[in-house]
Design an enzyme around this catalytic site. Structure first.
Site, PDB file in Angstrom:
ATOM      1  N   LYS A 110       0.834  -1.212   0.000  1.00 21.40           N
ATOM      2  CA  LYS A 110       0.000   0.000   0.000  1.00 21.40           C
ATOM      3  C   LYS A 110       0.870   1.264   0.000  1.00 21.40           C
ATOM      4  CE  LYS A 110      -1.913   1.741   3.953  1.00 21.40           C
ATOM      5  NZ  LYS A 110      -1.622   3.173   4.052  1.00 21.40           N
ATOM      6  N   ASN A 111       1.832   1.310   0.927  1.00 19.58           N
ATOM      7  CA  ASN A 111       2.597   2.544   1.092  1.00 19.58           C
ATOM      8  C   ASN A 111       3.621   2.779  -0.017  1.00 19.58           C
ATOM      9  OD1 ASN A 111       1.122   3.059   3.340  1.00 19.58           O
ATOM     10  ND2 ASN A 111       2.775   2.704   4.821  1.00 19.58           N
ATOM     11  N   VAL A 137       7.318   6.886  17.436  1.00 17.32           N
ATOM     12  CA  VAL A 137       7.122   7.567  16.149  1.00 17.32           C
ATOM     13  C   VAL A 137       5.885   8.462  16.188  1.00 17.32           C
ATOM     14  CG1 VAL A 137       6.744   7.228  13.668  1.00 17.32           C
ATOM     15  CG2 VAL A 137       8.322   5.733  14.897  1.00 17.32           C
ATOM     16  N   CYS A 191      -6.048  12.776  13.191  1.00 16.87           N
ATOM     17  CA  CYS A 191      -6.518  11.445  12.823  1.00 16.87           C
ATOM     18  C   CYS A 191      -6.391  10.572  14.049  1.00 16.87           C
ATOM     19  CB  CYS A 191      -5.736  10.882  11.646  1.00 16.87           C
ATOM     20  SG  CYS A 191      -4.110  10.296  12.072  1.00 16.87           S
ATOM     21  N   ARG A 245      -4.871  10.355   4.415  1.00 19.28           N
ATOM     22  CA  ARG A 245      -3.889  11.431   4.607  1.00 19.28           C
ATOM     23  C   ARG A 245      -2.857  11.467   3.476  1.00 19.28           C
ATOM     24  NH1 ARG A 245      -0.409  12.128   7.460  1.00 19.28           N
ATOM     25  NH2 ARG A 245      -0.557  14.191   8.336  1.00 19.28           N
ATOM     26  N   ARG A 267      -0.480  14.494  13.602  1.00 17.32           N
ATOM     27  CA  ARG A 267       0.176  14.247  12.312  1.00 17.32           C
ATOM     28  C   ARG A 267       0.201  15.465  11.392  1.00 17.32           C
ATOM     29  NH1 ARG A 267      -1.545   8.419   9.996  1.00 17.32           N
ATOM     30  NH2 ARG A 267       0.351   8.613   8.785  1.00 17.32           N
ATOM     31  N   ASP A 320       4.008   0.583  12.361  1.00 14.42           N
ATOM     32  CA  ASP A 320       2.857  -0.072  11.726  1.00 14.42           C
ATOM     33  C   ASP A 320       2.698  -1.535  12.160  1.00 14.42           C
ATOM     34  OD1 ASP A 320       2.098   2.213  10.436  1.00 14.42           O
ATOM     35  OD2 ASP A 320       2.862   1.652   8.468  1.00 14.42           O
ATOM     36  N   ARG A 347      -8.763  -0.607   4.008  1.00 10.80           N
ATOM     37  CA  ARG A 347      -7.830   0.409   3.500  1.00 10.80           C
ATOM     38  C   ARG A 347      -6.479  -0.214   3.188  1.00 10.80           C
ATOM     39  NH1 ARG A 347      -6.386   4.715   7.252  1.00 10.80           N
ATOM     40  NH2 ARG A 347      -4.988   5.003   5.504  1.00 10.80           N
TER      41      ARG A 347
HETATM   42  C1  UD1 Z   1       4.035   6.950   6.819  1.00 13.14           C
HETATM   43  C2  UD1 Z   1       3.204   5.732   6.492  1.00 13.14           C
HETATM   44  C3  UD1 Z   1       2.567   5.174   7.759  1.00 13.14           C
HETATM   45  C4  UD1 Z   1       3.634   4.938   8.840  1.00 13.14           C
HETATM   46  C5  UD1 Z   1       4.501   6.165   9.038  1.00 13.14           C
HETATM   47  C6  UD1 Z   1       5.672   5.916   9.969  1.00 13.14           C
HETATM   48  C7  UD1 Z   1       2.475   6.115   4.222  1.00 13.14           C
HETATM   49  C8  UD1 Z   1       1.374   6.434   3.286  1.00 13.14           C
HETATM   50  N1  UD1 Z   1       2.205   6.107   5.533  1.00 13.14           N
HETATM   51  O1  UD1 Z   1       3.152   7.935   7.348  1.00 13.14           O
HETATM   52  O2  UD1 Z   1       1.916   3.961   7.440  1.00 13.14           O
HETATM   53  O3  UD1 Z   1       2.997   4.633  10.058  1.00 13.14           O
HETATM   54  O4  UD1 Z   1       5.027   6.607   7.777  1.00 13.14           O
HETATM   55  O5  UD1 Z   1       6.449   4.867   9.509  1.00 13.14           O
HETATM   56  O6  UD1 Z   1       3.569   5.820   3.787  1.00 13.14           O
HETATM   57  N2  UD1 Z   1       5.689  14.730  11.393  1.00 13.14           N
HETATM   58  C9  UD1 Z   1       5.713  16.070  11.695  1.00 13.14           C
HETATM   59  N3  UD1 Z   1       5.609  16.953  10.664  1.00 13.14           N
HETATM   60  C10 UD1 Z   1       5.495  16.567   9.359  1.00 13.14           C
HETATM   61  C11 UD1 Z   1       5.482  15.193   9.061  1.00 13.14           C
HETATM   62  C12 UD1 Z   1       5.589  14.300  10.113  1.00 13.14           C
HETATM   63  O7  UD1 Z   1       5.800  16.461  12.843  1.00 13.14           O
HETATM   64  O8  UD1 Z   1       5.403  17.433   8.471  1.00 13.14           O
HETATM   65  C13 UD1 Z   1       5.777  13.723  12.485  1.00 13.14           C
HETATM   66  C14 UD1 Z   1       4.501  12.900  12.619  1.00 13.14           C
HETATM   67  O9  UD1 Z   1       3.512  13.548  13.379  1.00 13.14           O
HETATM   68  C15 UD1 Z   1       5.012  11.633  13.266  1.00 13.14           C
HETATM   69  C16 UD1 Z   1       6.425  11.501  12.679  1.00 13.14           C
HETATM   70  O10 UD1 Z   1       6.755  12.771  12.156  1.00 13.14           O
HETATM   71  O11 UD1 Z   1       5.080  11.794  14.650  1.00 13.14           O
HETATM   72  C17 UD1 Z   1       6.572  10.464  11.600  1.00 13.14           C
HETATM   73  O12 UD1 Z   1       5.549  10.627  10.641  1.00 13.14           O
HETATM   74  P1  UD1 Z   1       5.734  10.343   9.089  1.00 13.14           P
HETATM   75  O13 UD1 Z   1       6.971   9.569   8.845  1.00 13.14           O
HETATM   76  O14 UD1 Z   1       5.572  11.623   8.366  1.00 13.14           O
HETATM   77  O15 UD1 Z   1       4.462   9.428   8.786  1.00 13.14           O
HETATM   78  P2  UD1 Z   1       3.629   9.446   7.454  1.00 13.14           P
HETATM   79  O16 UD1 Z   1       4.537   9.753   6.326  1.00 13.14           O
HETATM   80  O17 UD1 Z   1       2.419  10.277   7.639  1.00 13.14           O
END
Ligand code: UD1
Length: 417
Positions: free
Chosen positions: A22-23, A326, A116, A92, A121, A304, A396
């Site tokens: 998926k990702n 995380v 969420c 998202r 996030r 995950d 999903r």
């Molecule tokens: C992606 C994955 C999700 C997985 C996550 C962590 C996809 C579609 N989703 O989510 O399944 O659980 O990686 O491995 O690939 N953060 C900020 N600011 C930002 C972006 C992130 O503060 O602009 C923080 C988030 O709140 C979180 C951390 O960084 O605490 C990691 O999040 P992130 O790696 O961005 O997760 P996703 O990319 O949303």
């Protein structure tokens, strides 16, 4: 809304084919917008999130043809540059449309995702990165409006190795003028997959899989054909299922090199796991041993898979501590597992689990994708009937989960309610 009804206590024995990730699929669909030529994707999983991305793209008048596990995407022109609230809210990852739109159409309007089930996030790091590449960012009426001329390469040092943030910036930088360096980049296999895909489209990205990505912008990208990697989280979930039911599963297509932290942890918990015929043989004889774990960015133990490991530890011999580092609020499954009799105490970012011999089936509610998976696992191992509502979360990210589990001996049924 459909429900899943599980009669626990069956050992799972047989083979499960792992589907496309998926990702990885989501960013690859988005990256198809970087060229006006057709892009062909194979091993596309049949998931609700993939339907959502299809909806998002067709809403923008982009041609998406899907047949079985194949998809063709062609974004001849990018006249509509908006990702609306109702789609971003359900997924998202819709924010990933921003990088390619900014790079090719020089403008993007994307609804802010908001909160969420697993925390606030934010996407501030995506936006800071776009601004560093030369975009002007405005927030208006719940939307992020980003505009730019030709983006310009720069150095972006990410304070957190955000996965979709790295992906979004990598896509934007692929068509920027000059070189972009992303420091502290995410190293997840799905990020590497996206980079390889862009390179196949004529991009120039190096350092994939390391903390420093170097992206030399090119003027245009061309069409490509790509087979999506197997889903490591789906594989990990079924690995845990084999352990929790003291079963014996061959997970076809699962890649051990993507699952090292999970394999190590599950072997510490008493499982036998070895590579076999291009997949992974997973079994457990004897008790589940308690283990501690802390989620970390790749190559650490994946967030995950945290909920699934917690379900397993609820049946372990002893006490385990699982820490989530995380996400800020990813223990939604705890209260539901407790309804099945699990002994779990949350203290800050850690959960302390006192394993029990068994849990008892109960009506529970799915709250997010991986939390739902943990409830299915608990239901498979518990005695009695577990009824899981709101399973649209599962759809999903898990392809035909009930069918796959039934084929290896689970008593699981999906019912319309
Ligand atoms: C992606 C994955 C999700 C997985 C996550 C962590 C996809 C579609 N989703 O989510 O399944 O659980 O990686 O491995 O690939 N953060 C900020 N600011 C930002 C972006 C992130 O503060 O602009 C923080 C988030 O709140 C979180 C951390 O960084 O605490 C990691 O999040 P992130 O790696 O961005 O997760 P996703 O990319 O949303």
């Amino acid at each position: 809304m459909d429900k899943m009804i599980i009669q626990g206590g069956e050992r799972l024995i047989g083979e499960i084919q792992i589907g496309g990730a998926k990702n990885a699929a989501l960013p690859l669909f988005m990256a198809s917008l970087l060229t006006e030529e057709p892009v062909h994707l194979h091993n596309v999983p049949a998931l609700r999130d993939v339907d959502t991305v299809e909806k998002l793209l067709t809403n923008m008048d982009i041609t998406v043809k899907r047949g079985g596990r194949d998809a063709e995407v062609q974004a001849k022109a990018l006249d509509t540059i908006e990702a609306p609230y109702d789609l971003v809210r359900t997924m998202r990852a819709s924010v990933l449309v921003m990088g390619p739109l900014l790079a090719r159409a020089h403008e993007a309007k994307v609804s802010l995702p908001g909160g969420c089930a697993i925390g606030t996030r934010p996407i501030n790091l995506h936006l800071d990165g776009f601004a560093a590449l030369g975009a002007e960012i405005d927030l208006e009426h719940g939307y992020v409006h980003a505009r730019a001329g030709k983006l310009r390469g720069t150095t972006i040092d990410l304070p957190i190795p955000t996965v979709t943030g790295t992906e979004n910036l990598m896509m934007a930088a692929a068509l920027a003028e000059g070189v972009t360096v992303i420091e502290n980049a995410a190293r997840e296999p799905e990020v590497v997959e996206l980079g390889n895909f862009i390179n196949q489209m004529g991009g120039r990205i190096s350092g994939l899989g390391t903390k420093t990505l170097i992206i030399e912008g090119v003027n245009a990208l061309h069409g490509a054909e790509y087979t999506i990697m197997p889903d490591r989280v789906e594989a990990a979930t079924y690995m845990v299922a084999a352990g929790m039911t003291r079963g014996n599963l061959l997970l076809k297509g699962a890649r051990p090199e993507h699952l090292k932290a999970v394999i190590d942890k599950l072997m510490e918990a008493g499982m036998e796991i070895k590579a076999e015929n291009g997949g992974l043989r997973c079994l457990l004889i004897g008790p589940i041993k308690s283990v501690d774990a802390k989620t970390l960015p790749y190559p650490g133990f994946p967030t995950d898979v945290q909920a699934q490991l917690m379900a397993m530890m609820s049946f372990a011999n002893g006490l385990s501590v699982i820490s989530e580092s995380v996400f800020e609020n990813r223990f939604m499954h705890v209260s539901e597992l407790k309804r099945m009799g699990a002994d779990i105490q949350v203290e800050g970012h850690s959960a302390i689990i006192r394993g029990k011999e068994s849990l008892s089936g109960a009506p529970v509610m799915a709250t997010d994708l991986r939390a739902s998976a943990s409830l299915v696992l608990a239901g498979l191992a518990a005695h009695g009937t577990t009824e899981i509502s709101r399973i649209y979360h599962l759809d999903r990210g898990y392809e035909r989960m009930d069918e796959k589990l039934r084929a290896v001996g689970a008593k699981i049924e999906r019912v319309k309610s």
